[in-house]
Design a protein around this motif. Structure first.
Motif, PDB file in Angstrom:
ATOM      1  N   GLU A  16     -49.092  15.895  93.498  1.00  0.00           N
ATOM      2  CA  GLU A  16     -47.992  16.462  94.259  1.00  0.00           C
ATOM      3  C   GLU A  16     -47.239  17.526  93.470  1.00  0.00           C
ATOM      4  O   GLU A  16     -46.721  18.473  94.048  1.00  0.00           O
ATOM      5  CB  GLU A  16     -47.027  15.363  94.702  1.00  0.00           C
ATOM      6  CG  GLU A  16     -47.598  14.466  95.765  1.00  0.00           C
ATOM      7  CD  GLU A  16     -46.629  13.369  96.169  1.00  0.00           C
ATOM      8  OE1 GLU A  16     -47.003  12.597  97.054  1.00  0.00           O
ATOM      9  OE2 GLU A  16     -45.542  13.288  95.610  1.00  0.00           O
ATOM     10  N   SER A  17     -47.187  17.368  92.148  1.00  0.00           N
ATOM     11  CA  SER A  17     -46.452  18.345  91.361  1.00  0.00           C
ATOM     12  C   SER A  17     -47.140  19.711  91.419  1.00  0.00           C
ATOM     13  O   SER A  17     -46.485  20.733  91.344  1.00  0.00           O
ATOM     14  CB  SER A  17     -46.310  17.871  89.909  1.00  0.00           C
ATOM     15  OG  SER A  17     -47.579  17.807  89.296  1.00  0.00           O
ATOM     16  N   HIS A  18     -48.450  19.727  91.559  1.00  0.00           N
ATOM     17  CA  HIS A  18     -49.158  21.003  91.659  1.00  0.00           C
ATOM     18  C   HIS A  18     -48.986  21.628  93.040  1.00  0.00           C
ATOM     19  O   HIS A  18     -49.059  22.836  93.183  1.00  0.00           O
ATOM     20  CB  HIS A  18     -50.650  20.816  91.367  1.00  0.00           C
ATOM     21  CG  HIS A  18     -50.920  20.575  89.920  1.00  0.00           C
ATOM     22  ND1 HIS A  18     -50.717  21.529  88.954  1.00  0.00           N
ATOM     23  CD2 HIS A  18     -51.353  19.472  89.273  1.00  0.00           C
ATOM     24  CE1 HIS A  18     -51.026  21.051  87.772  1.00  0.00           C
ATOM     25  NE2 HIS A  18     -51.421  19.789  87.934  1.00  0.00           N
ATOM     26  N   LEU A  19     -48.748  20.803  94.028  1.00  0.00           N
ATOM     27  CA  LEU A  19     -48.602  21.319  95.381  1.00  0.00           C
ATOM     28  C   LEU A  19     -47.182  21.773  95.669  1.00  0.00           C
ATOM     29  O   LEU A  19     -46.920  22.376  96.695  1.00  0.00           O
ATOM     30  CB  LEU A  19     -49.011  20.244  96.402  1.00  0.00           C
ATOM     31  CG  LEU A  19     -50.469  19.783  96.332  1.00  0.00           C
ATOM     32  CD1 LEU A  19     -50.705  18.637  97.298  1.00  0.00           C
ATOM     33  CD2 LEU A  19     -51.415  20.927  96.626  1.00  0.00           C
ATOM     34  N   GLY A  20     -46.249  21.448  94.799  1.00  0.00           N
ATOM     35  CA  GLY A  20     -44.870  21.859  95.003  1.00  0.00           C
ATOM     36  C   GLY A  20     -44.126  20.973  95.983  1.00  0.00           C
ATOM     37  O   GLY A  20     -43.032  21.308  96.405  1.00  0.00           O
ATOM     38  N   GLU A  21     -44.706  19.835  96.349  1.00  0.00           N
ATOM     39  CA  GLU A  21     -44.044  18.926  97.281  1.00  0.00           C
ATOM     40  C   GLU A  21     -43.075  18.030  96.526  1.00  0.00           C
ATOM     41  O   GLU A  21     -43.265  17.738  95.357  1.00  0.00           O
ATOM     42  CB  GLU A  21     -45.084  18.069  98.009  1.00  0.00           C
ATOM     43  CG  GLU A  21     -46.043  18.863  98.853  1.00  0.00           C
ATOM     44  CD  GLU A  21     -47.113  17.975  99.471  1.00  0.00           C
ATOM     45  OE1 GLU A  21     -47.033  16.746  99.335  1.00  0.00           O
ATOM     46  OE2 GLU A  21     -48.021  18.524 100.085  1.00  0.00           O
ATOM     47  N   THR A  22     -42.066  17.585  97.227  1.00  0.00           N
ATOM     48  CA  THR A  22     -41.139  16.642  96.608  1.00  0.00           C
ATOM     49  C   THR A  22     -41.692  15.227  96.768  1.00  0.00           C
ATOM     50  O   THR A  22     -42.313  14.906  97.776  1.00  0.00           O
ATOM     51  CB  THR A  22     -39.750  16.725  97.268  1.00  0.00           C
ATOM     52  OG1 THR A  22     -39.879  16.429  98.658  1.00  0.00           O
ATOM     53  CG2 THR A  22     -39.148  18.102  97.065  1.00  0.00           C
ATOM     54  N   GLN A  23     -41.434  14.429  95.769  1.00  0.00           N
ATOM     55  CA  GLN A  23     -41.932  13.056  95.802  1.00  0.00           C
ATOM     56  C   GLN A  23     -40.861  12.140  96.374  1.00  0.00           C
ATOM     57  O   GLN A  23     -39.696  12.232  95.999  1.00  0.00           O
ATOM     58  CB  GLN A  23     -42.306  12.598  94.398  1.00  0.00           C
ATOM     59  CG  GLN A  23     -42.868  11.206  94.385  1.00  0.00           C
ATOM     60  CD  GLN A  23     -43.188  10.769  92.977  1.00  0.00           C
ATOM     61  OE1 GLN A  23     -43.010  11.513  92.038  1.00  0.00           O
ATOM     62  NE2 GLN A  23     -43.653   9.560  92.847  1.00  0.00           N
ATOM     63  N   GLU A  24     -41.264  11.259  97.288  1.00  0.00           N
ATOM     64  CA  GLU A  24     -40.337  10.294  97.859  1.00  0.00           C
ATOM     65  C   GLU A  24     -40.127   9.166  96.860  1.00  0.00           C
ATOM     66  O   GLU A  24     -41.038   8.791  96.133  1.00  0.00           O
ATOM     67  CB  GLU A  24     -40.909   9.730  99.157  1.00  0.00           C
ATOM     68  CG  GLU A  24     -41.033  10.743 100.261  1.00  0.00           C
ATOM     69  CD  GLU A  24     -41.558  10.127 101.541  1.00  0.00           C
ATOM     70  OE1 GLU A  24     -41.433   8.907 101.708  1.00  0.00           O
ATOM     71  OE2 GLU A  24     -42.088  10.866 102.360  1.00  0.00           O
ATOM     72  N   PRO A  25     -38.930   8.600  96.820  1.00  0.00           N
ATOM     73  CA  PRO A  25     -38.707   7.483  95.911  1.00  0.00           C
ATOM     74  C   PRO A  25     -39.524   6.272  96.362  1.00  0.00           C
ATOM     75  O   PRO A  25     -39.791   6.102  97.558  1.00  0.00           O
ATOM     76  CB  PRO A  25     -37.208   7.206  96.034  1.00  0.00           C
ATOM     77  CG  PRO A  25     -36.799   7.814  97.329  1.00  0.00           C
ATOM     78  CD  PRO A  25     -37.751   8.949  97.583  1.00  0.00           C
ATOM     79  N   PRO A  26     -39.960   5.440  95.417  1.00  0.00           N
ATOM     80  CA  PRO A  26     -40.758   4.277  95.799  1.00  0.00           C
ATOM     81  C   PRO A  26     -39.932   3.305  96.638  1.00  0.00           C
ATOM     82  O   PRO A  26     -38.724   3.179  96.447  1.00  0.00           O
ATOM     83  CB  PRO A  26     -41.150   3.649  94.465  1.00  0.00           C
ATOM     84  CG  PRO A  26     -40.156   4.169  93.487  1.00  0.00           C
ATOM     85  CD  PRO A  26     -39.724   5.512  93.998  1.00  0.00           C
ATOM     86  N   VAL A  27     -40.597   2.653  97.558  1.00  0.00           N
ATOM     87  CA  VAL A  27     -39.937   1.686  98.423  1.00  0.00           C
ATOM     88  C   VAL A  27     -39.737   0.400  97.633  1.00  0.00           C
ATOM     89  O   VAL A  27     -40.675  -0.145  97.066  1.00  0.00           O
ATOM     90  CB  VAL A  27     -40.780   1.412  99.688  1.00  0.00           C
ATOM     91  CG1 VAL A  27     -40.126   0.349 100.550  1.00  0.00           C
ATOM     92  CG2 VAL A  27     -40.984   2.694 100.464  1.00  0.00           C
ATOM     93  N   VAL A  28     -38.516  -0.061  97.578  1.00  0.00           N
ATOM     94  CA  VAL A  28     -38.194  -1.279  96.841  1.00  0.00           C
ATOM     95  C   VAL A  28     -37.932  -2.383  97.851  1.00  0.00           C
ATOM     96  O   VAL A  28     -37.070  -2.258  98.717  1.00  0.00           O
ATOM     97  CB  VAL A  28     -36.948  -1.070  95.947  1.00  0.00           C
ATOM     98  CG1 VAL A  28     -36.608  -2.353  95.210  1.00  0.00           C
ATOM     99  CG2 VAL A  28     -37.183   0.062  94.982  1.00  0.00           C
ATOM    100  N   LYS A  29     -38.720  -3.450  97.735  1.00  0.00           N
ATOM    101  CA  LYS A  29     -38.543  -4.592  98.626  1.00  0.00           C
ATOM    102  C   LYS A  29     -37.627  -5.607  97.973  1.00  0.00           C
ATOM    103  O   LYS A  29     -37.606  -5.759  96.757  1.00  0.00           O
ATOM    104  CB  LYS A  29     -39.892  -5.265  98.901  1.00  0.00           C
ATOM    105  CG  LYS A  29     -40.814  -4.501  99.790  1.00  0.00           C
ATOM    106  CD  LYS A  29     -42.035  -5.345 100.049  1.00  0.00           C
ATOM    107  CE  LYS A  29     -42.947  -4.741 101.057  1.00  0.00           C
ATOM    108  NZ  LYS A  29     -44.104  -5.600 101.309  1.00  0.00           N
ATOM    109  N   SER A  30     -36.924  -6.329  98.800  1.00  0.00           N
ATOM    110  CA  SER A  30     -36.097  -7.407  98.277  1.00  0.00           C
ATOM    111  C   SER A  30     -36.957  -8.654  98.084  1.00  0.00           C
ATOM    112  O   SER A  30     -38.088  -8.734  98.560  1.00  0.00           O
ATOM    113  CB  SER A  30     -34.960  -7.714  99.250  1.00  0.00           C
ATOM    114  OG  SER A  30     -35.479  -8.309 100.428  1.00  0.00           O
TER     115      SER A  30
END
Length: 100
Positions: A16-30
Motif C-alpha cells: 500500500e505504501s507504494h500505491l500511495g493509499e492510506t492504511q486503515e487502522p487494524p480492527v480491535v475486537k473486545s
C-alpha cells in the motif's frame, strides 16, 4: 561479506505504501467479541456433529469416519470451552479472595 538485517514489514503495508493509499487502522475486537466468536464456533461444531449423526441414522452417510471425526471435534471443543470457563472462574475467585 556484509549481511544486512531483515526488515520485518507486513506485505500489505509495504504494497500500500507504494500505491500511495492510506492504511486503515487494524480492527480491535473486545474480549466479549472474541468470546462470542469462540462460542459460536463451538456451537457450529456441535450442530454439524448433530446433523451428521442424523444423516447417519437416516442412512445418508456412507463414510462413518466423517461422523466420528465431527463428533470428536465437537467433544474436544466443548471440553476446551469448559476448561477455559473453569480457569476463568478460578481466577475470578482468586481475585475476590485477595485482601486489599
Amino acid at each position: 561479506m556484509q549481511i544486512e538485517p531483515l526488515q520485518m514489514t507486513p506485505v500489505s503495508m509495504h504494497a500500500e505504501s507504494h500505491l500511495g493509499e492510506t492504511q486503515e487502522p487494524p480492527v480491535v475486537k473486545s474480549f466479549g467479541e472474541y468470546l462470542g466468536d469462540a462460542l459460536g464456533n463451538v456451537n457450529a461444531l456441535e450442530k454439524e456433529s448433530e446433523r451428521l449423526k442424523a444423516a447417519l441414522a437416516a442412512g445418508q452417510v456412507e463414510d462413518i469416519s466423517q461422523v466420528v471425526v465431527a463428533a470428536e471435534k465437537a467433544d474436544i471443543a466443548v471440553q476446551l470451552t469448559l476448561q477455559v470457563r473453569n480457569r476463568a472462574v478460578e481466577a475470578y475467585q482468586e481475585i475476590m479472595r485477595m485482601q486489599v
